[in-house]
Design a protein around this motif. Structure first.
Motif, mmCIF file in Angstrom:
data_model
loop_
_atom_site.group_PDB
_atom_site.id
_atom_site.type_symbol
_atom_site.label_atom_id
_atom_site.label_comp_id
_atom_site.label_asym_id
_atom_site.label_seq_id
_atom_site.Cartn_x
_atom_site.Cartn_y
_atom_site.Cartn_z
ATOM 1 N N ILE A 196 -0.339 9.461 -34.707
ATOM 2 C CA ILE A 196 -0.430 8.152 -34.356
ATOM 3 C C ILE A 196 0.429 7.230 -34.470
ATOM 4 N N HIS A 197 0.132 6.156 -32.890
ATOM 5 C CA HIS A 197 0.944 4.824 -33.133
ATOM 6 C C HIS A 197 0.725 3.547 -33.029
ATOM 7 N N SER A 198 1.008 3.001 -32.713
ATOM 8 C CA SER A 198 0.069 1.592 -32.630
ATOM 9 C C SER A 198 0.710 0.678 -31.704
ATOM 10 N N VAL A 237 6.141 -3.281 -28.377
ATOM 11 C CA VAL A 237 6.368 -2.155 -29.660
ATOM 12 C C VAL A 237 5.868 -1.564 -29.930
ATOM 13 N N CYS A 238 5.628 -0.065 -30.769
ATOM 14 C CA CYS A 238 5.014 0.566 -31.830
ATOM 15 C C CYS A 238 5.291 0.804 -33.194
ATOM 16 N N ALA A 239 4.230 -0.108 -33.495
ATOM 17 C CA ALA A 239 3.917 -0.443 -34.959
ATOM 18 C C ALA A 239 3.448 0.541 -36.052
ATOM 19 N N GLN A 240 3.719 1.615 -35.796
ATOM 20 C CA GLN A 240 3.184 2.970 -36.631
ATOM 21 C C GLN A 240 4.505 3.893 -37.215
ATOM 22 N N LEU A 241 4.994 3.714 -37.965
ATOM 23 C CA LEU A 241 6.229 4.347 -38.302
ATOM 24 C C LEU A 241 5.689 6.170 -37.499
ATOM 25 N N CYS A 242 6.079 6.614 -36.667
ATOM 26 C CA CYS A 242 5.753 8.404 -36.102
ATOM 27 C C CYS A 242 6.364 8.664 -35.779
ATOM 28 N N GLY A 243 7.953 8.403 -36.718
ATOM 29 C CA GLY A 243 8.885 9.304 -36.290
ATOM 30 C C GLY A 243 10.444 9.396 -36.090
ATOM 31 N N GLY A 245 12.635 8.767 -33.925
ATOM 32 C CA GLY A 245 12.314 8.038 -32.655
ATOM 33 C C GLY A 245 11.888 6.466 -32.781
ATOM 34 N N HIS A 246 11.091 7.044 -33.833
ATOM 35 C CA HIS A 246 9.789 5.636 -34.117
ATOM 36 C C HIS A 246 10.461 3.717 -33.193
ATOM 37 N N TYR A 247 11.810 3.881 -34.371
ATOM 38 C CA TYR A 247 12.768 2.384 -33.715
ATOM 39 C C TYR A 247 12.766 2.067 -32.433
ATOM 40 N N ARG A 248 13.323 3.497 -31.589
ATOM 41 C CA ARG A 248 13.482 3.384 -29.760
ATOM 42 C C ARG A 248 12.264 3.528 -29.313
ATOM 43 N N MET A 249 10.711 3.237 -29.501
ATOM 44 C CA MET A 249 9.787 3.248 -28.582
ATOM 45 C C MET A 249 9.394 2.113 -28.062
ATOM 46 N N ARG A 250 9.770 1.763 -27.524
ATOM 47 C CA ARG A 250 9.318 0.421 -26.462
ATOM 48 C C ARG A 250 9.235 0.364 -24.926
HETATM 49 CU CU CU Z 1 5.215 5.521 -31.915
#
Ligand code: CU
Length: 272
Positions: A196-198, A237-243, A245-250
């Protein structure tokens, strides 16, 4: 001691109210046609709840001071409360919450339960650990089927398209930036490859989860003013903690004029 406690309470209230009233941490610009309605609803909720917050905190401070220990030997007594008062306050809270719900529901309906206009520009938004991809259907207006077995990031086939065998896939355009024209309805179809991503663009006032196995549509129209601000470029940005590397999912949303959008899409098509 009671006076000190009451003063500290009043001070905390004053500082929190001041920070919010001065908009120290506030919304970014609004670039969506539905934005003003959301912002207005937020303001109404904010003012109503803020008023309650201030009166509750100051009321508490007053009561703490008023019923302080006066050192006159009186014992504290246990009170079970007053049923009538409880009933009145519960009813008032219920009316308040249901009322706000009714107001907000209309905006929610328009965004989530009403479909996009038939002429909306349809784009798929794909989330994966930890990147975004966007797919345009190309001149045929159809998205080709996705074959999970063919997904191969190292070969650049992020979405598992079989361009050789599926005619609908042949003209599909997959990009790393979400380019859209201003003043035109856009429908995004959100899909996830793994978890799940956001999808979150604060300036669009949109935040919506991407759920694996589901196609979740959202729609909006970016306003004309959208490209006056920051050159029409906004962070996704991805607003769902997804793993990890979540912080760089943009990725970026680029809003353009209709003419520039056509040119941009042609350039993207040439790169497929
Ligand atoms: Cu994500």
């Amino acid at each position: 001691m009671a006076l000190l406690f009451a003063l500290v309470l009043a001070a905390i209230t004053a500082v929190s109210v001041a920070l919010l009233a001065m908009h120290v941490w506030w919304f970014p610009v609004d670039i969506a046609a539905h934005g003003p309605a959301i912002d207005h609803q937020f303001s109404v909720t904010f003012i109503v709840m803020g008023t309650l917050f201030i009166s509750a905190q100051l009321g508490l401070a007053y009561l703490v001071w008023r019923h302080r220990d006066r050192d006159d030997g009186r014992k504290a007594v246990y009170s079970r409360g007053k049923n009538k008062l409880e009933f009145i306050s519960m009813t008032a809270a219920a009316i308040l919450f249901i009322g706000l719900e009714f107001m907000g529901h209309r905006i929610w309906d328009r965004m989530h339960y009403t479909g996009a206009q038939p002429d909306a520009l349809r784009i798929e938004v794909w989330g994966q650990q930890f990147a975004w991809y966007f797919r345009y259907p190309g001149p045929d207006g159809r998205f080709g089927p996705v074959h999970p077995a063919l997904m191969d990031d190292s070969m650049g086939n992020y979405l598992g398209l079989d361009r050789r065998h599926d005619p609908a896939s042949r003209d599909d355009i997959v990009t790393a930036t979400l380019g859209i024209p201003a003043s035109r309805p856009v429908e995004l179809i959100l899909r996830s490859k793994d978890v799940i991503h956001s999808f979150f663009v604060p300036e669009l006032r949109i935040k919506q989860d991407l759920v694996p196995g589901m196609e979740i549509p959202i729609h909006f129209t970016a306003t004309k003013q959208a490209f006056d601000e920051d050159g029409g470029r906004y962070e996704i940005v991805c607003a769902q903690l997804c793993g990890m590397g979540h912080y760089r999912m943009r990725a970026f949303l680029q809003i353009m004029t209709e003419k520039n959008f056509k040119k941009w899409l042609q350039r993207q098509a040439a790169m497929q």
